[in-house]
Design an enzyme around this catalytic site. Structure first.
Site: not given
Length: 1306
Positions: A554, A1013, A1017
């Protein structure tokens, strides 16, 4: 309960010893008949009504009795200002706002107001720029809920949908059918009764355990009792007992935690009084009171709070890990009744229990009204009440039906790739075992047939006993040749059982546990900024860290800090915030703290404003530019859900409260919103108060009160949010902000090209492009006035949509479209999300290690590309392939063109699995970094050469992935993506992230790792072979779903290149060594059986065979598996290409397995025949030779291990040589026990030189081929690891002893 017993009559946070608190004086009730029963009212109306009620005599005030929750009557005008408090309407009532309307005007306007309580606040832990929940996820979550067919819940609800009915303060009627669970929770797996059968059932899912159980069962049969019946059970019992003890201890801890949780106490309304009651006895429908800093015991709909406007603040850190405070609201209808002491009763019709913690759909029937309840009206189990004295709510979900418990499922279990390969070798060992047993059985059959006539006289197979005593002449236990052959086969399985090492499973568990300990304790993976250590949340896949080929990352919060800083602004077509316009950072902090004339507000974080923009805001202009700038910052301050927190310097009197400087901080669910509100404050538009019905903004020293009439939260479909506010002059405006892709399409169309609005739009779009190219996150701001007709139509539609129990989100989006149109562009913002420390270096090291890094982000394309360039993921010389398709045909064409231009040719699905490992093994350390690497068998050599100077980088957006991943274009994308050095996916939804990971995982054998995080995700993390969570700003949902967790992205370099390399090398060698040490022992027994007429007798005692695996050879294996290091961490970090050893499977592969088995075969032959040849002419018995074999095989396998140890430390020496010493001591002890057949044999042997010569000669001849093979192979065909190890050793030599040429080469 009657009105003479008010709801707030008694409560306690720290309860008195007395079970019931005395009631307060009677309360006079102020009638609410003056309010329109069909509509809600704003907080301002409630303020007026309550102001009238407080004019009554003293005993009319709602008292609090002898409670600790309160120390004063509910007259907030006398409340003392605390050091840290939230501003509410009540706490500010003595100060009449300059622009506040009169009471009569407010009452006239009440029919136009929509209460805040109907509004759903954004709960997804995402930013405005990123999609928290994709449309696909939205549909999935909705499909899990009970669907309703109409707006009128009670009229048109179909019987099969079975809504949940909660009768407020009537738990008996609520649960009259006993269909709801109690509030007792249970997270444990077992009970006292179910532990043994359930645990054994789970353990014996391992096929190996069933194998050893069958072996133990066979050994219980008299004809097959090779070993002692009890002894044969020890290995299996030991392994099962250790696992059961571990599981039992973990479950005992869960039981203890559950008991502690269930026995906590809360205040429950009973007979008009709040009494203490254990959590586990709370039922749906009961009214609960929670005081400040207490934990919520169940999912509750708020009825009232200590703030008369119904606002409450909660912290959901126990639920999703987010530390930011969130706002919840009690409906004004119920809050006013609670404050005035009325009996609370009503009916809540809500959806059935579900996992979605970000949605709640319900209606409430109360005093003849029906009004909606949403996520903003419910507080969930596990949350904590903060900055609010108390709240009162009714339980709607309890115990296992709460959203927290429904979401408490563990992440999917993952299995190590090496362990799955180990099963392949286990099958080969089973084949060897079967062949050996078959040879023994056939040999037995042939031997018996050959000696058929001698069976009466042979010692072991005679048909009758020829002994003195009672057995003389009786038939012997001879079952015939056929049955004896079968028994011989089964007995051989028992004798050779450790060919499949049961001890390997327990050894691997202990080694992984030790490896995890040292990873957790690695100080170089400790993040001091977040005070977070590395976490191992899964112990099954440590070695997979050494074989990662793809990393899916990410961007926001993973590569960047997710700490937003306001940098640039485009206001009415003019650009502000460039370096030349920023004020000197050395100017006094107070003068820029909030930009106000009185310097009353001091921001927690210093923001330096742009001088030109400050001048514009202070000009006395009435033109469009000045108005646009004013509305621009009003939108920043008002269009959000941020909560201002005031920290006063002193507890001075109210009249002088604002004469001193006050610190102000903002709590919000999105870092973007916090940064924007702080920026508005820096320019003089300071948000200082938020209640359920209005906000207060300090505009350059003058307080502006704005009534909040409605809010449309941000969602992943609209990608914007809007707020409807009423100004003091009764003007109604809609203020909106959102992503440029969603905002630019709803702006008012310019009249012609000469129109100034068109110029503003063009200039703003160019500024947006500039901001994105600098890596800034962008938002567009717009506003417009609403006519009375537009507002009334919107309000009518909004009330209908917000009370709908079916597809409420869709209907609210449709309602928002009524006002989110023809907006006037105000400007745009650019927020910087800085890269984390060490990100470029980490990505470059991973690339050198042969790992491909793909970035999957929800940000816009320009921003993602800019971040990609700054973190060195993209380089300027790369050939960028951009796929932005709006249809399936267009995506197909773009993919075909890209593949053609890059020279990628698809292979048909002949080799669907696409085994690229062999190519990768030969390429990673030889080819340059800028060439196409890894598993790209589709590239044609001729065309690939031309690409070396310009490696391709694929950039694709989420809209294109919709058509590609859901259609038959996946193979085309796969062919193109693996041919590119970098892949950057923009504007992707959470499920699309998982789809991209699955694209690689399902089509190759390469190991994948996903790191993120945020909650969006989680699907990607769980889909990948290895999931890593970052302890970031977006909560801890990613951490809770991950296999490993860390504080910074840069730690991934050390995790993979160092710990991953070590773990893979250790576990790979551990498995091969365990196969070897057991096989050499079994083969030694096999050769002995062949020389004893295939009789399955043994020269070793049962205890010696058992202790061989459990004690004599296990400890060194565990120590080496945890502590051995083939290379130092400095070397591994300095030369990332050494990580390629895992890609090439150098530590464990089929070739190594067969080499090990050949070596094992040789060593077993030497081990058996050397002592036999030496003692051939001697008179030693079979037990003496058995003692010799036991000592020799223990010394042999430990020296074999010692030859492969790379790092010798004190504990390694103790474990290796100590195991040999322990084996010798045990042999002496066992040979000293008279009941054993080998009694005193060792004492006779050690006095003979032949004994010691036999041991030395056997070990030397057995290990000689292995020594020669290693020496020749390392000299002529050294691996990269061997070269680096030699370089390390040379660096430790004195300088004058180092070789002159190639010194230090690696």
């Amino acid at each position: 309960m009657t009105s003479s017993q008010p709801l707030l009559s008694s409560s306690s946070c720290d309860p008195d010893p007395s079970p019931v608190e005395p009631p307060p004086p009677p309360l006079n009730i102020v009638s609410l008949s003056c309010f329109c029963p069909a509509t809600s009212f704003s907080s301002s109306i409630f303020d007026d009504a309550r102001r009238d009620s407080l004019d009554a005599k003293d005993n009319d005030i709602v008292a609090v009795g002898d409670t600790d929750c309160y120390e004063k009557p509910l007259d907030h005008t006398d409340s003392v200002v605390t050091l840290e408090s939230f501003y509410s309407a009540e706490s500010q009532r003595v100060q009449q706002f300059l622009l506040e309307c009169s009471t009569k005007e407010r009452r006239k306007e009440r029919r136009h107001l929509v209460p805040w309580g109907t509004m759903e606040l954004q709960e997804s832990p995402t930013t405005l720029e990123r999609s928290g929940i994709s449309p696909v996820q939205d549909r999935v979550s909705k499909s899990q809920r009970i669907r309703h067919k109409s707006l009128q819940f009670e009229d048109n609800l179909s019987p099969e949908e079975n809504p949940r009915l909660i009768y407020v303060n009537d738990p008996k009627k609520t649960n009259e059918k006993y269909e709801f669970t109690g509030n007792e929770i249970r997270t444990s797996k077992y009970t006292v009764i179910s532990f043994l059968p359930k645990n054994l059932f789970i353990q014996f899912h391992r096929v190996a355990y069933l194998y050893f159980l069958a072996i133990a069962a066979l050994n219980q049969l008299p004809p097959l009792a090779v070993f002692g019946r009890t002894v044969s059970l020890f290995p299996l019992l030991f392994v099962v007992s250790v696992t059961a003890f571990k599981d039992g201890y973990e479950d005992w801890r869960r039981h203890r935690s559950d008991q502690k949780e269930n026995n906590r106490e809360a205040l429950i309304l009973q007979s008009g009084q709040f009494r203490l009651k254990k959590w586990k006895k709370i039922r749906a429908g009961e009214v609960v009171k929670i005081c400040a800093n207490e934990t919520i015991p169940s999912d509750m709909v708020l009825l009232a709070t200590s703030d008369p406007s119904g606002i409450a603040y909660i912290q959901t850190i126990n639920l999703d890990g987010e530390s930011n405070l969130k706002t919840r609201y009690a409906r004004q209808e119920t809050a006013s009744t609670v404050f005035e002491g009325h009996t609370i009763s009503g009916l809540i019709k809500c959806e059935q229990p579900n996992r979605n913690i970000y949605e709640f759909t319900a209606n409430m029937e109360f005093t003849g009204q029906i009004f909606p309840l949403s996520q903003s009206n419910i507080i969930l189990r596990g949350c904590q009440l903060k900055n609010t004295e108390w709240v009162i709510g009714v339980v709607v979900y309890a115990g296992q039906e709460t959203k927290a418990m429904l979401n408490s499922t563990a992440s999917p279990s993952k299995r190590s790739r090496l362990e799955s390969h180990m099963n392949r070798e286990t099958i080969w060992l089973s084949v060897f075992l079967f062949v050996m047993c078959l040879v023994v059985a056939l040999g037995m059959s042939l031997w018996l047939e050959r000696h058929r006539v001698e069976l009466d006289t042979l010692p072991y197979y005679r048909k009758r006993y020829f002994t003195k005593g009672s057995n003389n002449g009786l038939p012997n236990k001879f079952y015939g040749i056929a049955m004896e052959t079968l028994f011989s086969f089964l007995s051989s399985i028992i004798v050779f059982q450790i060919m499949i090492p049961i001890s390997l499973y327990i050894t691997m568990e202990m080694v992984r546990l030790g490896q995890s300990y040292f990873m957790i304790e690695d100080k170089q993976m400790y993040d001091s900024s977040s005070d977070s250590r590395f976490q191992c949340r899964s112990l099954n896949i440590n070695e997979d860290l050494g074989q990662i080929r793809y990393v899916f990352a990410d961007k926001t919060g993973t590569l960047t800090e997710n700490k937003m800083e306001f940098q640039r602004a485009s206001v009415y077509g003019k650009n502000y915030g460039s370096s030349s316009n920023i004020t000197d950072g050395t100017m006094p902090e107070a003068s820029i703290s909030a930009g106000t004339a009185g310097k009353r507000w001091k921001l927690k974080h210093e923001i330096v404003p742009d001088t030109e923009l400050v001048k514009l805001l202070h000009k006395d202009l009435d033109g469009n530019e000045r108005v646009a700038a004013h509305e621009f910052f009003l939108t920043l301050a008002a269009c959000n859900t941020v909560i201002p927190i005031l920290q006063h310097r002193s507890s001075c009197a109210r009249s002088h409260l604002h004469e001193k400087l006050e610190d102000i901080d903002y709590q919000g669910e999105s870092p973007d919103e916090q940064a924007l509100v702080a920026a508005a404050a820096a320019y003089g538009y300071t948000l200082i108060e938020r209640t359920s019905g209005h906000i207060v903004i300090d505009v350059n020293g003058e307080k502006l009160r704005l009534d909040v009439l409605g809010l449309h939260e941000f969602d992943s479909v609209r990608k914007r949010m809007s707020v409807i506010i009423r100004f003091p002059n009764n003007a109604v405006k809609v203020l909106a902000k959102g992503a440029d892709s969603s905002m630019l399409g709803i702006l008012a169309k310019p009249i012609d090209e000469v129109d100034h609005g068109a110029n503003v739009q063009n200039a703003t779009q160019s500024h947006l492009t500039e901001y994105s190219s600098q890596g800034l996150r962008t938002l567009v701001l717009a506003a417009r006035d609403l006519t009375a007709a537009e507002f009334e139509e919107w309000q009518h539609r909004y009330e209908e949509a917000s009370t709908s129990l079916t597809e409420r989100s869709t209907k609210l989006r449709q309602t928002a479209a009524l006002i989110e149109c023809n907006l006037n562009l105000l400007g745009a913002t650019g927020i910087e999300d800085k890269l984390q420390d060490g990100v470029p270096e980490t990505i470059e090291s991973l690339r050198q290690a042969g790992i491909k890094v793909w970035v999957l982000t929800g940000d816009k394309q320009e921003t993602a590309i800019s971040i990609g360039l700054s973190c060195k993921l993209l380089t300027p010389d790369m050939q960028r392939i951009v796929i932005n398709g709006s249809s399936e045909d267009e995506c197909r064409r773009l993919l075909a063109d890209a593949k053609s231009s890059c020279g990628v040719k698809s292979e048909k699905l002949k080799n669907k699995d696409l085994k690229h490992k062999k190519n990768a093994e030969n390429e990673y350390l030889e080819i340059p970094d800028d060439t196409i690497t890894s598993s790209v068998s589709q590239w044609h050599a001729g065309k690939a050469v031309g690409m070396k100077s310009a490696p391709p980088a694929l950039v694709i957006d989420g809209n294109s992935l919709v058509y590609i991943l859901e259609k038959d274009l996946e193979p085309e994308l796969f062919d193109l993506a693996i041919a590119c050095k970098v892949v950057l996916c923009c504007r992707v939804a959470p499920l699309q992230k998982a789809g991209v990971v699955d694209l690689i995982k399902s089509r190759t054998d390469d190991m994948t790792l996903a790191i993120g995080d945020g909650a969006n995700d989680v699907s990607m993390i769980q889909m990948a072979d290895v999931g890593v969570g970052i302890c970031g700003q977006e909560g801890r949902q990613a951490v809770m779903a991950s296999d490993f967790a860390m504080g910074q992205f840069r730690f991934l370099k050390r995790l993979l290149l160092v710990h991953g390399h070590w773990n893979y090398q250790r576990v790979g060698y551990l498995v091969l060594y365990n196969f070897y040490r057991n096989a050499v022992f079994v083969l030694m027994l096999f050769w002995y059986i062949l020389c004893t007429a295939f009789s399955t007798t043994s020269a070793l005692t049962d205890l010696s065979s058992m202790l061989y695996s459990l004690l004599y050879t296990s400890v060194p294996t565990i120590v080496v598996g945890i502590l051995d290091e083939d290379l130092s961490h400095k070397t591994l970090l300095q030369h990332p290409k050494l990580y390629g050893a895992g890609h090439r499977q150098e530590s464990y592969n089929t070739h190594l397995f067969w080499i090990t088995m050949i070596d094992t075969l040789w060593q077993s032959l030497v081990l058996f025949y050397i002592p036999v040849c030496i003692y051939k002419e001697s008179t030693v018995d079979v037990w003496s030779i058995g003692s010799l074999w036991t000592v020799t095989v223990v010394v042999l396998v430990n020296i074999h291990l010692a030859m492969d140890i790379n790092r010798w430390i004190s504990i390694t020496h103790i474990a290796t040589w100590g195991s040999i010493a322990i084996a010798c001591v045990c042999m002496v002890i066992l040979d000293s026990i008279p009941i054993f057949p080998n009694y005193w044999t060792i004492y006779h042997l050690v006095n003979s030189a032949t004994y010691w010569l036999a041991i030395i000669l056997t070990i030397t001849i057995a290990l000689l081929p292995r020594f020669l093979y290693k020496a020749i192979h390392q000299f002529y065909w050294p691996s990269d690891t061997q070269i680096a190890r030699e370089a390390e050793i040379l660096r430790k030599w004195p300088h004058h002893l180092r070789p002159k040429p190639d010194q230090g080469s690696s």
